[in-house]
Scaffold this active site. Structure first.
Site: not given
Ligand code: BG6
Length: 491
Positions: A177-178, A240
């Site tokens: 989960d980044h 997230h």
């Molecule tokens: C991803 C989603 O996991 O996270 C995307 O699938 C979203 O829809 C993105 O845009 C948002 O990531 P960050 O790091 O740009 O906030």
């Protein structure tokens, strides 16, 4: 400030989907940066695979273009060294062709860490794992990395976890989960557990409510096909946002050990009060963006981008969640996320209770309750809003000011992308920032009844104009409780 780098052990990293968007935008740049910072050992190999008929040289050319596009301050000398680490193997995942070639390459170094990064759609996770297993490419040094979405509901997540689990043991599976790799998310743990200040106040007796906002200004763009099968609840909240909520709400784990942290997060997920067909109307708001303006230009609505007038997929969701335990009973956690909102901002707002009694007279002005704002992006930082006396003569006048800590201003180091930390954690075998299977199951167990309630409701997602903060019902959701969403103006 000097950057501290701890070299990881020798590894072979295999990237499936190496010609895809994730590899292009995130994985190659992340690996380049770790390498340029001296974290990657001399003989580490990055083995890239896709269906295209590339030679090593062709792939290196492709990778060079990706890095030129996504890395600022590319160093030519280092780029040449990095590109030399890249090897290419053509693999047709569906037919199984190419897995034996991969195995031959990996067998040259049977004792080094062997990580398989599946940067492909989830429909291919099972097939890839099965083929790796059949080819005999998985050994005790292996680990596999999978990206969300892990399923589209509890049942499909279970099936997917079982297929992957038939080849890899749970401790070899890294579910990314980044958001957990973002610097400020890490900082949330530092803030809570490396300071004595907050913990005594971190409960229903002192906190009025918490807001978690992940707002994006972009629309779904080229991802409409995938997005329409997911929607904001599955795409952002199931993973997230619930992970952020867990880090805010969990009990102090006994250490940063992976299972200690994940045990505590799991308890939070299990304590979430159910939202289902009985209360979804009251506790949730779905929205879908219409045409409007974003970043100064006119933009089309979601249905036009998708080319389908019938879609009921939500591009915005706001929820009022409650955690039914001693620490949090009665404290609402307002969660919202959406595409094409007024600005790109992700933040966690912890609103403290008002003071119990004011000793100041009316002329001193209004006393606003303290608020802690943890900003994930942009301009990562932490802000504590406190009341002070307005300086100078003129009697006792009070005003709220921010104690402001911008990480970019305070630390002059490049802020690493989440993927840099997470990939290196995979090599180290550190699971702390990855989701355990039971966490994924518990998150779906909370999300599924919401999805079911929406599916059986006659209501459509409420339209909102692109470039705004979502449907007015989202504002009403919070205002009904006598509160307001905090917009990014510190008010
Ligand atoms: C991803 C989603 O996991 O996270 C995307 O699938 C979203 O829809 C993105 O845009 C948002 O990531 P960050 O790091 O740009 O906030």
């Amino acid at each position: 400030m000097a950057v501290r780098v701890i070299e990881v052990e020798e590894f072979d990293l295999v990237v499936f989907g190496a010609s895809g968007d994730l590899a292009h935008r995130k994985l190659l740049p992340a690996l380049y940066h770790r390498d340029a910072d001296g974290q990657v050992p001399e003989n580490a190999r990055i083995i890239c695979s896709a269906r295209r008929d590339y030679s090593d040289e062709d792939y290196r050319k492709y990778a060079r273009e990706a890095l030129e596009e996504h890395v600022k301050d590319l160093d030519d000398e280092h780029l040449a060294l990095f590109l030399n680490r890249l090897h290419y193997v053509k693999i047709d995942v569906a037919s199984g062709e190419g897995f034996d070639d991969l195995k031959t390459i990996l067998d040259e170094r049977p004792k080094v860490v062997r990580a398989f990064y599946l940067a492909v759609g989830p429909d291919l996770f099972g097939t890839i794992c099965e083929n790796l297993g059949k080819a005999g490419a998985v050994n005790e040094h292996s680990r596999v990395v999978i990206e969300k979405p892990i399923g589209k509901d509890g049942a499909s997540a279970k099936a997917l976890n079982e297929t992957v689990g038939a080849v890899f043991k749970e401790e070899q599976i890294f579910r990314i989960d980044h958001y957990l790799g973002k610097e400020t998310v890490q900082n949330l743990m530092a803030l809570r557990f490396a300071n004595a200040l907050f913990e005594p106040l971190w409960n229903a007796a002192h906190i009025d409510h918490v807001q978690i906002t992940v707002a994006e200004s972009l629309g779904v763009g080229g991802r409409a096909g995938y997005y329409d099968t997911a929607g904001a609840l599955r795409d952002m909240v199931q993973n997230h946002i619930l992970q952020l909520l867990c880090l805010v709400a969990m009990e102090p784990p006994e250490s940063m050990n992976a299972d200690s942290v994940r045990d505590e997060k799991l308890k939070v997920l299990k304590a979430l009060a159910p939202i289902d067909e009985h209360n979804a109307d009251r506790l949730t708001v779905r929205g879908q963006y219409r045409a409007g303006a974003s970043a100064g230009g006119a933009v089309p609505g979601y249905l036009d981008e998708l080319g389908d007038d019938e879609s009921r997929t939500e591009t915005f969701v706001a929820l009022k969640a409650e955690i039914a335990n001693w620490r949090w009973a009665g404290v609402p956690f307002y969660l919202r996320t959406g595409k094409r909102l007024a600005q790109r901002v992700s933040e966690i707002v912890v609103q403290f209770q008002p003071i119990p009694h004011s000793i100041f007279d009316a002329e001193a002005g209004t006393i606003t309750a303290n608020r802690l704002i943890i900003r994930l992006q942009p301009d990562e930082g932490v802000q504590m809003l406190i009341m002070i006396k307005d300086p100078g003569p003129g009697g006792m006048r009070l005003r709220q000011v921010p104690l402001d800590m911008s990480f970019a201003d305070a630390f002059k180091v490049r802020n690493p992308d989440a993927y840099e930390r997470l990939i290196m954690d995979v090599i180290r075998g550190n699971q702390t920032l990855f989701m355990r299977r039971d966490e994924v199951d518990a998150a779906w167990a909370w999300i599924d009844p919401i999805q079911t309630a929406w599916a059986s409701s006659k209501d459509l997602p409420k339209g909102y104009t692109s470039g705004t903060w979502g449907p007015s019902a989202s504002i009403a959701l919070v205002e009904r409780d006598g509160r307001t969403w905090t917009e990014d103006d510190g008010n």
